[in-house]
Design a protein around this motif. Structure first.
Motif, mmCIF file in Angstrom:
data_model
loop_
_atom_site.group_PDB
_atom_site.id
_atom_site.type_symbol
_atom_site.label_atom_id
_atom_site.label_comp_id
_atom_site.label_asym_id
_atom_site.label_seq_id
_atom_site.Cartn_x
_atom_site.Cartn_y
_atom_site.Cartn_z
ATOM 1 N N ALA A 98 -16.206 -12.714 1.582
ATOM 2 C CA ALA A 98 -15.314 -14.030 1.687
ATOM 3 C C ALA A 98 -14.621 -14.280 0.212
ATOM 4 C CB ALA A 98 -16.434 -15.351 1.744
ATOM 5 N N ALA A 99 -15.065 -14.045 -0.833
ATOM 6 C CA ALA A 99 -14.534 -14.160 -2.143
ATOM 7 C C ALA A 99 -13.200 -13.316 -2.148
ATOM 8 C CB ALA A 99 -15.251 -14.071 -3.263
ATOM 9 N N THR A 100 -13.468 -12.056 -2.075
ATOM 10 C CA THR A 100 -12.294 -10.961 -1.964
ATOM 11 C C THR A 100 -11.337 -11.206 -0.997
ATOM 12 O OG1 THR A 100 -11.750 -8.858 -2.569
ATOM 13 C CG2 THR A 100 -13.218 -9.080 -0.698
ATOM 14 N N ILE A 101 -11.535 -11.529 0.293
ATOM 15 C CA ILE A 101 -10.510 -11.769 1.236
ATOM 16 C C ILE A 101 -9.628 -13.079 0.928
ATOM 17 C CG2 ILE A 101 -10.041 -12.306 3.538
ATOM 18 C CD1 ILE A 101 -10.639 -9.347 2.889
ATOM 19 N N ALA A 102 -10.244 -14.037 0.093
ATOM 20 C CA ALA A 102 -9.528 -15.289 -0.170
ATOM 21 C C ALA A 102 -8.656 -15.084 -1.403
ATOM 22 C CB ALA A 102 -10.789 -16.474 -0.594
ATOM 23 N N GLU A 103 -9.201 -14.331 -2.250
ATOM 24 C CA GLU A 103 -8.315 -13.692 -3.251
ATOM 25 C C GLU A 103 -7.029 -13.152 -2.871
ATOM 26 O OE1 GLU A 103 -9.620 -11.706 -6.451
ATOM 27 O OE2 GLU A 103 -11.225 -13.315 -7.331
ATOM 28 N N HIS A 104 -7.309 -12.128 -1.917
ATOM 29 C CA HIS A 104 -6.337 -11.168 -1.414
ATOM 30 C C HIS A 104 -5.141 -12.270 -0.567
ATOM 31 C CE1 HIS A 104 -4.739 -7.129 -0.365
ATOM 32 N NE2 HIS A 104 -4.517 -7.721 0.592
ATOM 33 N N THR A 105 -5.777 -13.242 0.327
ATOM 34 C CA THR A 105 -4.968 -14.071 0.991
ATOM 35 C C THR A 105 -3.855 -14.875 -0.064
ATOM 36 O OG1 THR A 105 -6.743 -14.472 2.555
ATOM 37 C CG2 THR A 105 -4.892 -16.080 2.376
ATOM 38 N N LEU A 106 -4.614 -15.376 -1.125
ATOM 39 C CA LEU A 106 -3.508 -16.433 -2.315
ATOM 40 C C LEU A 106 -2.614 -15.247 -2.861
ATOM 41 C CD1 LEU A 106 -3.556 -19.055 -3.242
ATOM 42 C CD2 LEU A 106 -5.314 -18.425 -1.427
ATOM 43 N N ALA A 107 -2.881 -13.893 -3.214
ATOM 44 C CA ALA A 107 -1.952 -13.076 -3.683
ATOM 45 C C ALA A 107 -0.834 -12.908 -2.663
ATOM 46 C CB ALA A 107 -2.814 -11.639 -3.715
ATOM 47 N N LEU A 108 -1.256 -12.492 -1.471
ATOM 48 C CA LEU A 108 -0.041 -12.539 -0.435
ATOM 49 C C LEU A 108 0.728 -13.779 -0.353
ATOM 50 C CD1 LEU A 108 -1.954 -10.571 2.484
ATOM 51 C CD2 LEU A 108 -0.232 -9.813 0.802
ATOM 52 N N MET A 109 0.094 -14.822 -0.251
ATOM 53 C CA MET A 109 0.741 -16.098 -0.346
ATOM 54 C C MET A 109 1.891 -16.183 -1.364
ATOM 55 S SD MET A 109 -0.842 -19.950 0.420
ATOM 56 C CE MET A 109 -2.330 -18.854 1.417
ATOM 57 N N ASN A 115 8.825 -14.233 -3.566
ATOM 58 C CA ASN A 115 9.608 -13.076 -3.493
ATOM 59 C C ASN A 115 9.203 -12.268 -4.559
ATOM 60 O OD1 ASN A 115 11.362 -11.608 -1.994
ATOM 61 N ND2 ASN A 115 13.142 -12.682 -2.905
ATOM 62 N N MET A 116 7.892 -11.849 -5.124
ATOM 63 C CA MET A 116 7.783 -11.246 -6.027
ATOM 64 C C MET A 116 7.912 -9.716 -5.850
ATOM 65 S SD MET A 116 4.109 -12.708 -7.878
ATOM 66 C CE MET A 116 4.484 -14.272 -8.566
ATOM 67 N N TYR A 117 7.627 -9.269 -4.528
ATOM 68 C CA TYR A 117 7.837 -7.778 -4.165
ATOM 69 C C TYR A 117 9.073 -7.417 -4.504
ATOM 70 C CZ TYR A 117 7.659 -3.454 -1.666
ATOM 71 O OH TYR A 117 7.678 -2.143 -1.203
ATOM 72 N N GLU A 118 9.966 -8.165 -4.004
ATOM 73 C CA GLU A 118 11.475 -7.858 -4.104
ATOM 74 C C GLU A 118 12.030 -7.623 -5.424
ATOM 75 O OE1 GLU A 118 15.090 -6.232 -3.096
ATOM 76 O OE2 GLU A 118 13.176 -6.334 -1.880
ATOM 77 N N SER A 119 11.379 -8.736 -6.287
ATOM 78 C CA SER A 119 11.698 -8.798 -7.718
ATOM 79 C C SER A 119 11.464 -7.797 -8.588
ATOM 80 C CB SER A 119 11.315 -10.218 -8.227
ATOM 81 O OG SER A 119 11.920 -11.205 -7.747
ATOM 82 N N VAL A 120 10.070 -7.375 -8.378
ATOM 83 C CA VAL A 120 9.587 -6.405 -9.118
ATOM 84 C C VAL A 120 10.378 -4.783 -8.733
ATOM 85 C CG1 VAL A 120 7.535 -4.736 -9.197
ATOM 86 C CG2 VAL A 120 7.296 -7.422 -9.324
ATOM 87 N N ALA A 121 10.418 -4.726 -7.403
ATOM 88 C CA ALA A 121 11.437 -3.530 -6.863
ATOM 89 C C ALA A 121 12.749 -3.348 -7.434
ATOM 90 C CB ALA A 121 11.594 -3.549 -5.559
ATOM 91 N N GLN A 122 13.434 -4.599 -7.589
ATOM 92 C CA GLN A 122 14.650 -4.809 -8.236
ATOM 93 C C GLN A 122 14.685 -4.122 -9.712
ATOM 94 O OE1 GLN A 122 17.691 -4.674 -6.639
ATOM 95 N NE2 GLN A 122 16.710 -4.986 -4.763
#
Length: 316
Positions: A98-109, A115-122
């Motif tokens: 529960a704890a780790t999936i909740a963290e992963h959910t917030l990270a994706l959110m 738009n962090m993924y595109e920012s880091v890639a650029q």
């Protein structure tokens, strides 16, 4: 007499050591090895993780089978009905992720909203000027709709609240939680972010189809760390292409690794991680140890944690 346990997949080293201390351990990581073990040994317990199937043919090949166990929560790869019919105890590790999936959910959110993924890639491509066209938003002040208020849903709700989000939810039934319960349609209509935390079964198979996605607030984000098949991917891809929803982030797909889902995975407003939400070092170790200790207890005449026996009421 020591009992025999068959591993269909690798488990944490510490958990393997516990097993070897109490039982004989055999591995069947591929078909040839599995056949060799079944031809030689009487198997009393089978342990899998996320891929190895504990199905009716395998159980039929193990007439002395007492336990079918999964180091995890969901039991999609265990034939619970067949096990119960054979009076085989089904063991899993409820609540352990529960704890780790909740963290992963917030990270994706966060990544999708900002738009962090595109920012880091650029920036990695030396394009600092990307900041001049950056478009993103923040979670604070947004409405978070949760579908499924179980152990994980509750943790996601608390994390969302800590980020300044207003939380509402729909579940199979209203629970004792400090958040308003609403119909699924209302949750979809009101939420800026919708997060899925439901089990997969006949009732939830493609629960979010074209009709449900059409109800979503324009520009809303959809997060799925539960099961890939909760969402109709053809309808989702169409909604993304028509820009009716803002984006989709997931840790799960109906086909893993993706084949039919490749078009969705490569969509510019989609982020998918490789079903890795529970693979943190701490949770992997905890899940494996919890499962193994309960399997050992069942095989050695002790009492497993009753909450770990998924089909305990059916076996009474």
């Amino acid at each position: 007499m020591r009992k025999n346990v068959l591993l269909l997949e690798t488990i944490a080293d510490e958990a393997l050591a516990v097993l070897r201390e109490h039982v004989n351990v055999f591995t069947g990581y591929n078909e040839a090895d599995l056949k060799g073990v079944l031809d030689r040994e009487d198997i009393h317990a089978i342990i899998t993780r996320g891929k190895g199937l504990i199905n009716e043919p395998l159980m039929a090949a193990c007439p002395q089978l007492q336990v079918a166990a999964r180091c995890g929560v969901g039991l999609d790869n265990v034939d619970v009905a067949a096990a119960t019919a054979r009076k085989v105890m089904v063991i899993n590790a409820p609540g352990s992720n529960a704890a780790t999936i909740a963290e992963h959910t917030l990270a994706l959110m966060l990544m999708l909203m900002r738009n962090m993924y595109e920012s880091v890639a650029q920036v990695k491509q030396d394009n600092w000027a990307w900041r001049n066209q950056y478009a993103g938003d923040e979670l604070n002040g947004k409405t978070l709709g949760i579908l499924g208020m179980g152990n994980i849903g509750k943790r996601v709700a608390r994390l969302g609240e800590a980020f300044g989000m207003e939380v509402l939810y729909w579940s199979k039934s209203a629970g004792d939680v400090p958040y308003p319960f609403a119909s699924m349609e209302e949750v979809l209509q009101r939420s800026d972010v919708v997060s899925l935390h439901l089990p997969f079964n006949k009732e939830t198979d493609r629960l979010l189809g074209a009709a449900q996605l059409a109800v979503l607030k324009p520009g809303a984000l959809l997060i799925n760390t539960a099961r890939g098949a909760l969402v109709d991917h053809a309808a989702l891809l169409q909604a993304l292409n028509e820009k009716r929803i803002g984006g989709y982030a997931a840790d799960v797909l109906p086909d893993e690794p993706p084949v039919q889902s490749r078009n969705l995975v490569h969509h510019p407003r989609v982020m998918v991680t490789p079903h890795s939400g529970s693979l943190t070092a701490a949770t992997y170790r905890q899940i494996c140890l919890l499962t193994v200790n309960n399997v050992v207890a069942a095989l050695t005449g002790n009492n497993p944690d009753p909450n770990s026996i998924f089909n305990r009421h059916a076996l009474l």
